[in-house]
Design a protein around this motif. Structure first.
Motif: not given
Length: 110
Positions: A55-56, A59, A65
């Motif tokens: 997940r990091d 991102s 985004r």
């Protein structure tokens, strides 16, 4: 160009041989937050850490985004990563130089 989804990145981290670094097992003989964990708990914690790492990374990679990582975003993220490492190296060299220039002892003041 096909985009990479969060689920694909998570699956890569959880199973691909090239992502073995992300699945490094938690040591069961060391205390974690004051307690030694059993093997089953360590395995569960390792899986959770792996998902969080995915997940990091997601991102960081999804620069616009929009929920998809394209080849262009991979290139842009690689550039950002390189620049952040370069800036950190420059800062570290500056700190090392300043520490060499500092006096080895503090003068005594009465």
């Amino acid at each position: 160009s096909r985009a990479l989804s969060p689920a694909e990145l998570r699956a890569f981290f959880l199973s691909h041989p090239a992502a073995g670094w992300a699945r490094r097992p938690l040591k069961t003989d060391l205390p974690h937050h004051g307690a030694v964990v059993d093997a089953a708990s360590a395995a569960a914690m390792t899986a959770e850490r792996t998902v969080v790492r995915a997940r990091d990374v997601w991102s960081f990679l999804d620069t616009d985004r929009d929920g998809a990582v394209t080849a262009e975003e991979l290139v842009a993220s690689g550039r950002r990563w390189h620049e952040s490492l370069r800036a950190a190296a420059v800062a570290l060299r500056g700190r090392r130089r300043r520490s060499k220039d500092a006096p080895s002892t503090t003068p005594h003041r009465p």
